[in-house]
Design a protein around this motif. Structure first.
Motif, PDB file in Angstrom:
ATOM      1  N   TYR A 129      24.689 -61.626  37.778  1.00 34.84           N
ATOM      2  CA  TYR A 129      24.860 -60.279  37.269  1.00 34.84           C
ATOM      3  C   TYR A 129      24.414 -59.273  38.322  1.00 34.84           C
ATOM      4  CZ  TYR A 129      19.852 -60.655  36.401  1.00 34.84           C
ATOM      5  OH  TYR A 129      18.493 -60.851  36.546  1.00 34.84           O
ATOM      6  N   ASP A 130      25.014 -58.099  38.240  1.00 32.07           N
ATOM      7  CA  ASP A 130      24.651 -56.961  39.091  1.00 32.07           C
ATOM      8  C   ASP A 130      24.297 -55.799  38.174  1.00 32.07           C
ATOM      9  OD1 ASP A 130      25.190 -58.134  41.626  1.00 32.07           O
ATOM     10  OD2 ASP A 130      27.341 -57.820  41.303  1.00 32.07           O
ATOM     11  N   VAL A 131      23.250 -55.074  38.539  1.00 35.24           N
ATOM     12  CA  VAL A 131      22.834 -53.896  37.773  1.00 35.24           C
ATOM     13  C   VAL A 131      22.994 -52.672  38.670  1.00 35.24           C
ATOM     14  CG1 VAL A 131      20.925 -52.762  36.571  1.00 35.24           C
ATOM     15  CG2 VAL A 131      21.186 -55.255  36.433  1.00 35.24           C
ATOM     16  N   ASN A 132      23.706 -51.678  38.182  1.00 33.49           N
ATOM     17  CA  ASN A 132      23.899 -50.436  38.936  1.00 33.49           C
ATOM     18  C   ASN A 132      23.440 -49.254  38.099  1.00 33.49           C
ATOM     19  OD1 ASN A 132      25.244 -51.514  41.300  1.00 33.49           O
ATOM     20  ND2 ASN A 132      26.919 -52.008  39.896  1.00 33.49           N
ATOM     21  N   LEU A 133      22.730 -48.337  38.738  1.00 32.92           N
ATOM     22  CA  LEU A 133      22.282 -47.100  38.092  1.00 32.92           C
ATOM     23  C   LEU A 133      23.090 -45.945  38.662  1.00 32.92           C
ATOM     24  CD1 LEU A 133      18.422 -47.688  38.371  1.00 32.92           C
ATOM     25  CD2 LEU A 133      19.896 -48.145  36.407  1.00 32.92           C
ATOM     26  N   SER A 134      23.493 -44.989  37.809  1.00 33.10           N
ATOM     27  CA  SER A 134      24.301 -43.859  38.277  1.00 33.10           C
ATOM     28  C   SER A 134      23.469 -42.874  39.097  1.00 33.10           C
ATOM     29  CB  SER A 134      24.966 -43.144  37.104  1.00 33.10           C
ATOM     30  OG  SER A 134      23.977 -42.616  36.235  1.00 33.10           O
ATOM     31  N   SER A 135      22.173 -42.931  38.930  1.00 30.04           N
ATOM     32  CA  SER A 135      21.315 -42.000  39.660  1.00 30.04           C
ATOM     33  C   SER A 135      19.966 -42.659  39.891  1.00 30.04           C
ATOM     34  CB  SER A 135      21.144 -40.714  38.837  1.00 30.04           C
ATOM     35  OG  SER A 135      20.211 -39.868  39.463  1.00 30.04           O
ATOM     36  N   LYS A 136      19.341 -42.376  41.042  1.00 28.04           N
ATOM     37  CA  LYS A 136      18.012 -42.922  41.321  1.00 28.04           C
ATOM     38  C   LYS A 136      16.967 -42.312  40.395  1.00 28.04           C
ATOM     39  CE  LYS A 136      17.180 -44.501  45.970  1.00 28.04           C
ATOM     40  NZ  LYS A 136      16.685 -44.132  47.274  1.00 28.04           N
ATOM     41  N   TYR A 137      17.120 -41.011  40.149  1.00 28.02           N
ATOM     42  CA  TYR A 137      16.132 -40.293  39.332  1.00 28.02           C
ATOM     43  C   TYR A 137      16.847 -39.615  38.164  1.00 28.02           C
ATOM     44  CZ  TYR A 137      13.579 -40.917  43.642  1.00 28.02           C
ATOM     45  OH  TYR A 137      12.979 -41.463  44.749  1.00 28.02           O
ATOM     46  N   ILE A 138      16.268 -39.739  37.009  1.00 30.39           N
ATOM     47  CA  ILE A 138      16.801 -39.062  35.828  1.00 30.39           C
ATOM     48  C   ILE A 138      15.650 -38.266  35.226  1.00 30.39           C
ATOM     49  CG2 ILE A 138      17.823 -39.369  33.540  1.00 30.39           C
ATOM     50  CD1 ILE A 138      18.966 -42.039  34.544  1.00 30.39           C
ATOM     51  N   GLY A 139      15.884 -36.975  35.042  1.00 27.10           N
ATOM     52  CA  GLY A 139      14.848 -36.107  34.489  1.00 27.10           C
ATOM     53  C   GLY A 139      14.635 -36.386  33.010  1.00 27.10           C
ATOM     54  N   VAL A 140      13.678 -35.663  32.387  1.00 25.51           N
ATOM     55  CA  VAL A 140      13.321 -35.864  31.000  1.00 25.51           C
ATOM     56  C   VAL A 140      14.526 -35.712  30.080  1.00 25.51           C
ATOM     57  CG1 VAL A 140      11.909 -34.977  29.082  1.00 25.51           C
ATOM     58  CG2 VAL A 140      10.949 -35.144  31.381  1.00 25.51           C
ATOM     59  N   ASP A 141      15.316 -34.698  30.269  1.00 22.29           N
ATOM     60  CA  ASP A 141      16.496 -34.498  29.420  1.00 22.29           C
ATOM     61  C   ASP A 141      17.783 -34.888  30.139  1.00 22.29           C
ATOM     62  OD1 ASP A 141      15.140 -33.556  27.171  1.00 22.29           O
ATOM     63  OD2 ASP A 141      14.985 -31.538  28.029  1.00 22.29           O
ATOM     64  N   GLY A 142      17.701 -35.581  31.250  1.00 20.71           N
ATOM     65  CA  GLY A 142      18.886 -35.924  32.051  1.00 20.71           C
ATOM     66  C   GLY A 142      19.661 -37.092  31.478  1.00 20.71           C
ATOM     67  N   ASP A 143      20.867 -37.203  31.943  1.00 18.25           N
ATOM     68  CA  ASP A 143      21.738 -38.306  31.547  1.00 18.25           C
ATOM     69  C   ASP A 143      21.893 -39.265  32.725  1.00 18.25           C
ATOM     70  OD1 ASP A 143      22.241 -37.340  28.995  1.00 18.25           O
ATOM     71  OD2 ASP A 143      23.906 -36.085  29.687  1.00 18.25           O
ATOM     72  N   GLY A 144      22.100 -40.497  32.389  1.00 18.85           N
ATOM     73  CA  GLY A 144      22.344 -41.497  33.429  1.00 18.85           C
ATOM     74  C   GLY A 144      23.063 -42.691  32.826  1.00 18.85           C
ATOM     75  N   ASN A 145      23.656 -43.438  33.663  1.00 19.02           N
ATOM     76  CA  ASN A 145      24.377 -44.627  33.216  1.00 19.02           C
ATOM     77  C   ASN A 145      23.809 -45.865  33.902  1.00 19.02           C
ATOM     78  OD1 ASN A 145      26.299 -43.326  31.556  1.00 19.02           O
ATOM     79  ND2 ASN A 145      27.435 -42.717  33.372  1.00 19.02           N
ATOM     80  N   ILE A 146      23.709 -46.917  33.117  1.00 18.62           N
ATOM     81  CA  ILE A 146      23.330 -48.212  33.663  1.00 18.62           C
ATOM     82  C   ILE A 146      24.544 -49.126  33.442  1.00 18.62           C
ATOM     83  CG2 ILE A 146      21.838 -50.221  33.432  1.00 18.62           C
ATOM     84  CD1 ILE A 146      19.667 -48.384  32.391  1.00 18.62           C
ATOM     85  N   THR A 147      24.989 -49.754  34.500  1.00 17.77           N
ATOM     86  CA  THR A 147      26.119 -50.684  34.398  1.00 17.77           C
ATOM     87  C   THR A 147      25.616 -52.076  34.751  1.00 17.77           C
ATOM     88  OG1 THR A 147      27.633 -48.938  35.110  1.00 17.77           O
ATOM     89  CG2 THR A 147      28.445 -51.215  35.214  1.00 17.77           C
ATOM     90  N   ILE A 148      25.863 -53.018  33.845  1.00 19.51           N
ATOM     91  CA  ILE A 148      25.516 -54.414  34.109  1.00 19.51           C
ATOM     92  C   ILE A 148      26.819 -55.214  34.137  1.00 19.51           C
ATOM     93  CG2 ILE A 148      24.223 -56.441  33.343  1.00 19.51           C
ATOM     94  CD1 ILE A 148      22.358 -54.536  31.815  1.00 19.51           C
ATOM     95  N   LEU A 149      27.059 -55.861  35.264  1.00 18.90           N
ATOM     96  CA  LEU A 149      28.278 -56.630  35.448  1.00 18.90           C
ATOM     97  C   LEU A 149      27.926 -58.121  35.465  1.00 18.90           C
ATOM     98  CD1 LEU A 149      31.311 -56.779  36.113  1.00 18.90           C
ATOM     99  CD2 LEU A 149      30.683 -56.587  38.529  1.00 18.90           C
ATOM    100  N   PHE A 150      28.447 -58.877  34.498  1.00 13.08           N
ATOM    101  CA  PHE A 150      28.204 -60.320  34.410  1.00 13.08           C
ATOM    102  C   PHE A 150      29.382 -61.064  35.007  1.00 13.08           C
ATOM    103  CE2 PHE A 150      25.536 -58.676  31.003  1.00 13.08           C
ATOM    104  CZ  PHE A 150      24.367 -59.387  31.192  1.00 13.08           C
ATOM    105  N   LYS A 151      29.078 -62.086  35.805  1.00 14.66           N
ATOM    106  CA  LYS A 151      30.112 -62.939  36.388  1.00 14.66           C
ATOM    107  C   LYS A 151      29.840 -64.366  35.949  1.00 14.66           C
ATOM    108  CE  LYS A 151      29.958 -60.040  40.468  1.00 14.66           C
ATOM    109  NZ  LYS A 151      29.451 -59.988  41.834  1.00 14.66           N
ATOM    110  N   ASN A 152      30.670 -64.887  35.056  1.00 16.82           N
ATOM    111  CA  ASN A 152      30.505 -66.264  34.587  1.00 16.82           C
ATOM    112  C   ASN A 152      30.949 -67.263  35.641  1.00 16.82           C
ATOM    113  OD1 ASN A 152      29.488 -65.669  32.037  1.00 16.82           O
ATOM    114  ND2 ASN A 152      31.541 -65.386  31.197  1.00 16.82           N
ATOM    115  N   HIS A 153      30.328 -68.426  35.607  1.00 16.86           N
ATOM    116  CA  HIS A 153      30.725 -69.500  36.536  1.00 16.86           C
ATOM    117  C   HIS A 153      31.673 -70.425  35.847  1.00 16.86           C
ATOM    118  CE1 HIS A 153      27.894 -68.498  39.717  1.00 16.86           C
ATOM    119  NE2 HIS A 153      27.026 -68.254  38.764  1.00 16.86           N
TER     120      HIS A 153
END
Length: 167
Positions: free
Chosen positions: A143-167
């Motif tokens: 799996y790979d984990v990607n964040l849309s932003s390094k820093y997200i403020g208290v009221d900020g928005d952000g995305n976390i993407t988790i990509l799974f690769k099955n064997h």
């Protein structure tokens, strides 16, 4: 047996049978699957056959186990944390089948190291060389984990993407 002796030409000739006092030990090693998923069971089997005319005394088989595997089952072997062993005699014509069923994990070792020794009927010892047995372990998925932003403020928005690769 009766011995037929011939005296032709002034020589004494007789048939002679020569037997070795050594047992003739043959081994076959198989692994039910050599590419395993983490936690998948596999069985290592060693067949030892005495094809000689005499028994092998003090047969000792040892199998150094890979680190951090779970032993699920074994046949004819005494198993501890690091080794599986057998000790006994093997008669002429006898076949012994040793097996060990195990589950590996990603951080496990991937090689079994077998050794075998036995004595002749005169007490001399032999230790034939046996090849190590290796297998490969893969995980269920990567799996790979990607964040849309390094820093997200208290009221900020952000995305976390988790990509799974099955064997």
């Amino acid at each position: 047996d009766t011995t037929n002796v011939s005296t032709s030409g002034g020589r004494w000739l007789a048939p002679l049978k020569v037997y070795s006092y050594w047992p003739v030990i043959n081994t076959t090693v198989t692994l039910s699957d050599n590419t395993l998923l983490e936690g998948q069971e596999s069985t290592l089997t060693l067949v030892v056959t005495n094809n000689g005319v005499n028994k092998a005394n003090n047969l000792f088989f040892a199998l150094l186990l890979p680190k951090q595997i779970d032993v699920v089952d074994s046949e004819l072997l005494t198993v501890n944390e690091t080794h599986a062993t057998f000790s006994g005699d093997i008669q002429k014509g006898q076949v012994l089948t040793f097996s060990i069923t195990f589950k590996p994990y990603l951080d496990s070792g991937t090689t079994f190291y077998p050794s075998l020794s036995y004595d002749s009927i005169t007490g001399e010892s032999k230790s034939p060389s046996l090849d190590s047995i290796s297998y490969k372990i893969t995980g269920f998925c990567d799996y790979d984990v990607n964040l849309s932003s390094k820093y997200i403020g208290v009221d900020g928005d952000g995305n976390i993407t988790i990509l799974f690769k099955n064997h």
